[in-house]
Design a protein around this motif. Sequence first.
Motif, PDB file in Angstrom:
ATOM      1  N   ASP A   1       0.855  -1.189   0.000  1.00 27.61           N
ATOM      2  CA  ASP A   1       0.000   0.000   0.000  1.00 27.61           C
ATOM      3  C   ASP A   1       0.890   1.238   0.000  1.00 27.61           C
ATOM      4  O   ASP A   1       2.115   1.135   0.094  1.00 27.61           O
ATOM      5  CB  ASP A   1      -0.901  -0.026   1.236  1.00 27.61           C
ATOM      6  CG  ASP A   1      -0.127   0.385   2.455  1.00 27.61           C
ATOM      7  OD1 ASP A   1      -0.337   1.515   2.921  1.00 27.61           O
ATOM      8  OD2 ASP A   1       0.732  -0.392   2.920  1.00 27.61           O
ATOM      9  N   LEU A   2       0.248   2.391  -0.076  1.00 31.14           N
ATOM     10  CA  LEU A   2       0.997   3.634  -0.207  1.00 31.14           C
ATOM     11  C   LEU A   2       1.820   3.960   1.041  1.00 31.14           C
ATOM     12  O   LEU A   2       2.961   4.415   0.942  1.00 31.14           O
ATOM     13  CB  LEU A   2       0.005   4.769  -0.494  1.00 31.14           C
ATOM     14  CG  LEU A   2       0.565   6.042  -1.082  1.00 31.14           C
ATOM     15  CD1 LEU A   2       1.420   5.760  -2.300  1.00 31.14           C
ATOM     16  CD2 LEU A   2      -0.570   6.984  -1.445  1.00 31.14           C
ATOM     17  N   SER A   3       1.267   3.703   2.221  1.00 34.05           N
ATOM     18  CA  SER A   3       2.015   4.058   3.437  1.00 34.05           C
ATOM     19  C   SER A   3       3.262   3.176   3.560  1.00 34.05           C
ATOM     20  O   SER A   3       4.295   3.629   4.051  1.00 34.05           O
ATOM     21  CB  SER A   3       1.134   3.949   4.688  1.00 34.05           C
ATOM     22  OG  SER A   3       0.814   2.616   4.976  1.00 34.05           O
ATOM     23  N   SER A   4       3.189   1.943   3.092  1.00 33.79           N
ATOM     24  CA  SER A   4       4.377   1.080   3.120  1.00 33.79           C
ATOM     25  C   SER A   4       5.426   1.592   2.143  1.00 33.79           C
ATOM     26  O   SER A   4       6.624   1.551   2.419  1.00 33.79           O
ATOM     27  CB  SER A   4       4.020  -0.359   2.755  1.00 33.79           C
ATOM     28  OG  SER A   4       2.999  -0.827   3.599  1.00 33.79           O
ATOM     29  N   ALA A   5       4.964   2.078   0.979  1.00 32.50           N
ATOM     30  CA  ALA A   5       5.901   2.650   0.004  1.00 32.50           C
ATOM     31  C   ALA A   5       6.594   3.874   0.594  1.00 32.50           C
ATOM     32  O   ALA A   5       7.807   4.041   0.462  1.00 32.50           O
ATOM     33  CB  ALA A   5       5.160   3.027  -1.280  1.00 32.50           C
ATOM     34  N   GLU A   6       5.835   4.696   1.288  1.00 35.78           N
ATOM     35  CA  GLU A   6       6.442   5.863   1.950  1.00 35.78           C
ATOM     36  C   GLU A   6       7.470   5.403   2.979  1.00 35.78           C
ATOM     37  O   GLU A   6       8.535   6.004   3.135  1.00 35.78           O
ATOM     38  CB  GLU A   6       5.363   6.696   2.648  1.00 35.78           C
ATOM     39  CG  GLU A   6       4.448   7.436   1.690  1.00 35.78           C
ATOM     40  CD  GLU A   6       3.229   8.036   2.383  1.00 35.78           C
ATOM     41  OE1 GLU A   6       3.032   9.248   2.268  1.00 35.78           O
ATOM     42  OE2 GLU A   6       2.465   7.287   3.038  1.00 35.78           O
ATOM     43  N   GLY A   7       7.141   4.305   3.671  1.00 36.59           N
ATOM     44  CA  GLY A   7       8.057   3.756   4.677  1.00 36.59           C
ATOM     45  C   GLY A   7       9.359   3.281   4.065  1.00 36.59           C
ATOM     46  O   GLY A   7      10.433   3.466   4.640  1.00 36.59           O
ATOM     47  N   ILE A   8       9.293   2.694   2.886  1.00 36.32           N
ATOM     48  CA  ILE A   8      10.512   2.216   2.224  1.00 36.32           C
ATOM     49  C   ILE A   8      11.431   3.385   1.914  1.00 36.32           C
ATOM     50  O   ILE A   8      12.644   3.335   2.144  1.00 36.32           O
ATOM     51  CB  ILE A   8      10.147   1.435   0.951  1.00 36.32           C
ATOM     52  CG1 ILE A   8       9.590   0.069   1.362  1.00 36.32           C
ATOM     53  CG2 ILE A   8      11.360   1.264   0.039  1.00 36.32           C
ATOM     54  CD1 ILE A   8       9.211  -0.816   0.228  1.00 36.32           C
ATOM     55  N   LYS A   9      10.842   4.469   1.447  1.00 31.69           N
ATOM     56  CA  LYS A   9      11.639   5.665   1.163  1.00 31.69           C
ATOM     57  C   LYS A   9      12.324   6.159   2.445  1.00 31.69           C
ATOM     58  O   LYS A   9      13.515   6.448   2.456  1.00 31.69           O
ATOM     59  CB  LYS A   9      10.728   6.752   0.591  1.00 31.69           C
ATOM     60  CG  LYS A   9      11.418   8.063   0.384  1.00 31.69           C
ATOM     61  CD  LYS A   9      10.509   9.027  -0.353  1.00 31.69           C
ATOM     62  CE  LYS A   9      11.199  10.345  -0.597  1.00 31.69           C
ATOM     63  NZ  LYS A   9      11.346  11.147   0.611  1.00 31.69           N
ATOM     64  N   GLN A  10      11.550   6.201   3.518  1.00 32.23           N
ATOM     65  CA  GLN A  10      12.118   6.697   4.776  1.00 32.23           C
ATOM     66  C   GLN A  10      13.175   5.749   5.329  1.00 32.23           C
ATOM     67  O   GLN A  10      14.142   6.181   5.957  1.00 32.23           O
ATOM     68  CB  GLN A  10      11.008   6.892   5.808  1.00 32.23           C
ATOM     69  CG  GLN A  10      10.103   8.062   5.446  1.00 32.23           C
ATOM     70  CD  GLN A  10       8.892   8.166   6.353  1.00 32.23           C
ATOM     71  OE1 GLN A  10       8.875   7.641   7.456  1.00 32.23           O
ATOM     72  NE2 GLN A  10       7.862   8.835   5.888  1.00 32.23           N
ATOM     73  N   LEU A  11      12.971   4.451   5.095  1.00 28.33           N
ATOM     74  CA  LEU A  11      13.945   3.446   5.563  1.00 28.33           C
ATOM     75  C   LEU A  11      15.291   3.680   4.887  1.00 28.33           C
ATOM     76  O   LEU A  11      16.344   3.620   5.516  1.00 28.33           O
ATOM     77  CB  LEU A  11      13.399   2.063   5.201  1.00 28.33           C
ATOM     78  CG  LEU A  11      13.739   0.874   6.075  1.00 28.33           C
ATOM     79  CD1 LEU A  11      13.515   1.149   7.544  1.00 28.33           C
ATOM     80  CD2 LEU A  11      12.923  -0.336   5.637  1.00 28.33           C
ATOM     81  N   VAL A  12      15.243   3.947   3.589  1.00 26.10           N
ATOM     82  CA  VAL A  12      16.476   4.171   2.826  1.00 26.10           C
ATOM     83  C   VAL A  12      17.159   5.459   3.303  1.00 26.10           C
ATOM     84  O   VAL A  12      18.377   5.552   3.357  1.00 26.10           O
ATOM     85  CB  VAL A  12      16.148   4.262   1.313  1.00 26.10           C
ATOM     86  CG1 VAL A  12      17.378   4.663   0.517  1.00 26.10           C
ATOM     87  CG2 VAL A  12      15.619   2.920   0.815  1.00 26.10           C
ATOM     88  N   GLU A  13      16.338   6.433   3.681  1.00 23.75           N
ATOM     89  CA  GLU A  13      16.910   7.732   4.059  1.00 23.75           C
ATOM     90  C   GLU A  13      17.269   7.845   5.534  1.00 23.75           C
ATOM     91  O   GLU A  13      17.920   8.800   5.940  1.00 23.75           O
ATOM     92  CB  GLU A  13      15.907   8.846   3.718  1.00 23.75           C
ATOM     93  CG  GLU A  13      15.784   9.061   2.228  1.00 23.75           C
ATOM     94  CD  GLU A  13      14.644   9.995   1.858  1.00 23.75           C
ATOM     95  OE1 GLU A  13      14.533  10.303   0.673  1.00 23.75           O
ATOM     96  OE2 GLU A  13      13.868  10.395   2.752  1.00 23.75           O
ATOM     97  N   ALA A  14      16.830   6.864   6.334  1.00 24.67           N
ATOM     98  CA  ALA A  14      17.012   6.980   7.794  1.00 24.67           C
ATOM     99  C   ALA A  14      18.489   7.087   8.162  1.00 24.67           C
ATOM    100  O   ALA A  14      19.314   6.324   7.680  1.00 24.67           O
ATOM    101  CB  ALA A  14      16.378   5.780   8.489  1.00 24.67           C
ATOM    102  N   GLN A  15      18.783   8.065   8.992  1.00 25.38           N
ATOM    103  CA  GLN A  15      20.164   8.247   9.442  1.00 25.38           C
ATOM    104  C   GLN A  15      20.298   8.014  10.938  1.00 25.38           C
ATOM    105  O   GLN A  15      21.402   7.995  11.471  1.00 25.38           O
ATOM    106  CB  GLN A  15      20.630   9.665   9.126  1.00 25.38           C
ATOM    107  CG  GLN A  15      20.717   9.921   7.637  1.00 25.38           C
ATOM    108  CD  GLN A  15      21.479  11.188   7.340  1.00 25.38           C
ATOM    109  OE1 GLN A  15      22.156  11.721   8.191  1.00 25.38           O
ATOM    110  NE2 GLN A  15      21.379  11.664   6.122  1.00 25.38           N
ATOM    111  N   THR A  16      19.193   7.908  11.611  1.00 22.75           N
ATOM    112  CA  THR A  16      19.240   7.712  13.063  1.00 22.75           C
ATOM    113  C   THR A  16      18.273   6.590  13.438  1.00 22.75           C
ATOM    114  O   THR A  16      17.379   6.237  12.665  1.00 22.75           O
ATOM    115  CB  THR A  16      18.790   8.987  13.812  1.00 22.75           C
ATOM    116  OG1 THR A  16      17.440   9.272  13.426  1.00 22.75           O
ATOM    117  CG2 THR A  16      19.667  10.179  13.474  1.00 22.75           C
ATOM    118  N   GLU A  17      18.470   6.080  14.660  1.00 22.20           N
ATOM    119  CA  GLU A  17      17.613   4.985  15.127  1.00 22.20           C
ATOM    120  C   GLU A  17      16.156   5.430  15.176  1.00 22.20           C
ATOM    121  O   GLU A  17      15.248   4.680  14.827  1.00 22.20           O
ATOM    122  CB  GLU A  17      18.087   4.513  16.504  1.00 22.20           C
ATOM    123  CG  GLU A  17      17.309   3.302  16.983  1.00 22.20           C
ATOM    124  CD  GLU A  17      17.784   2.776  18.313  1.00 22.20           C
ATOM    125  OE1 GLU A  17      18.724   3.339  18.891  1.00 22.20           O
ATOM    126  OE2 GLU A  17      17.191   1.774  18.766  1.00 22.20           O
TER     127      GLU A  17
END
Length: 475
Positions: A149-165
């Motif tokens: 779904d869309l919120s999971s897709a948004e999560g993937i983007k954030q996962l790739v960009e995450a710099q902190t725990e």
Amino acid sequence: MNVKDPNRSASSEPSASPASAGLRFVGEPMAALATASGASAVAMIRLSGAGCLPLLEKLLRRRTQAPAQPRVMMMAQFIDPENQAVVDELMVAVFHGPASFTGEDAAELYCHGGPYIVGRILHILYAHGFRPAEPGEFTRRAFLQGKMDLSSAEGIKQLVEAQTEQQWLAARQLATGRFARTIEELRASLVESLAYLAARIDFPDEGDTQDVDLSMVRMRVEKVMQRIQKLEDSYGSGRVAAQGLMVTILGRPNMGKSTLMNTLLGRERAIVTEHAGTTRDYLEEPCRVRGRLIRLVDTAGVREARDAVEKVGIARALELAQDSDLILLLNAADAGPEDRAETERLEAQLGPERCLRVLTKADLGTPAWAKGWLTISCQAERGLEQLESEIVKRVDGFVGKLSEEPFVSSARHLAALQTAKADLVAFFNAEAAGHYDELLAFELQNAARALSSILGTIDVEDVLDKIFRDFCVGK
Ligand SMILES: Nc1nc2c(ncn2[C@@H]2O[C@H](COP(=O)(O)OP(=O)(O)OP(=O)(O)O)[C@@H](O)[C@H]2O)c(=O)[nH]1
Ligand SMILES: [Mg+2]
């Protein structure tokens, strides 16, 4: 009880995504580098789209002629068809849709990570049936194929960009679909309530079961509303996790605000001079403090404005402070009584619990009035560890509140939940006013629609472009 399929009634639930409606999206073959560009040991080139596997097969030379087994790594040579040159020895894995990330036929090439090799392989692919993928297009296709779904897709983007725990934590609950499942549960509960209402609308004469039915609907909706409220309440912490604690540096001119900004950032971002009123507009920078993400804001010194520009700058400073999680209220060791009076006024106006009194320029001395103030000197590098500890404590205070329960971390999701809640309030108002079931159903439908927008199952085209545009290529 005669519960009708709500999808066939007048009060039907909004239409589903293209994939779940059975309209399979067919994507043309595309390719892109999925790993970072530059020299590396290994680079991964991703391919996806209808007919991509036979196209790829023509460019590979393998040891066996047996058909490639899906999901198994194979050795292969990548050939330039122009001159039959072996461009690289690589590993390749193929995937047959729908059992792939995108849901389409797809492949991954693991080649040597030199820019020349990667560039040449891509060049050959683009000349032989593939086109360059756009940013986020792999994930977009996965969404269109109903893989997520869309919120999971948004999560993937954030996962790739995450710099902190803290960012990883927020991204994970989206990317794993945990957040989506909660929203789907709430939506399903509303759809079921719609089904009850539909039954009442279609069989109005079935007498005394009617009141019972409506109270069941009411109970159900009430429960959904409570859960939405709980999600909304989690945004304070969820936002800090995903976007960072908003920390604003505020105070009279010349108190060392910009100097502190630069010290925390570890670089000369803001202009510092001995002239009062140096900073006129605000500056916002992401900053990491002991592994925690904060949004650090430097502002114009608060005083009676000398001109129109300064006036706007000061007004902005106060607005930003209003929106902040933490306000560092600065007063320098050589501050006069007027400066201190202004600090106290600001603290009272903004709420003392959000403010931290910081005495700056402690190298000039520590006046008696500053008892209990956190004391620093950027010049003498004093007290900065304590200040960092205070910031860390506040970030952890927020993020620590995030339990195993799902939480809201995006403004888009919050807005949709607020819309849904407003629709449910309208439902209760209509119900209390004794309105027809049709109107009640209408309000429930709107609420379900708002929840669907989080998952991307309705009205998605406009949001899609906005969301996937910010992805990196190859994702
Ligand atoms: N002695 C001493 N001077 C400092 C310290 N920090 C900043 N200063 C000096 O104080 C003056 C003002 O510093 P800024 O950081 O520009 O102050 P500001 O609060 O941003 O000022 P405005 O932008 O005008 O509101 C500069 O001359 C700095 O060098 C410190 O720790 N000790
Ligand atoms: Mg300044």
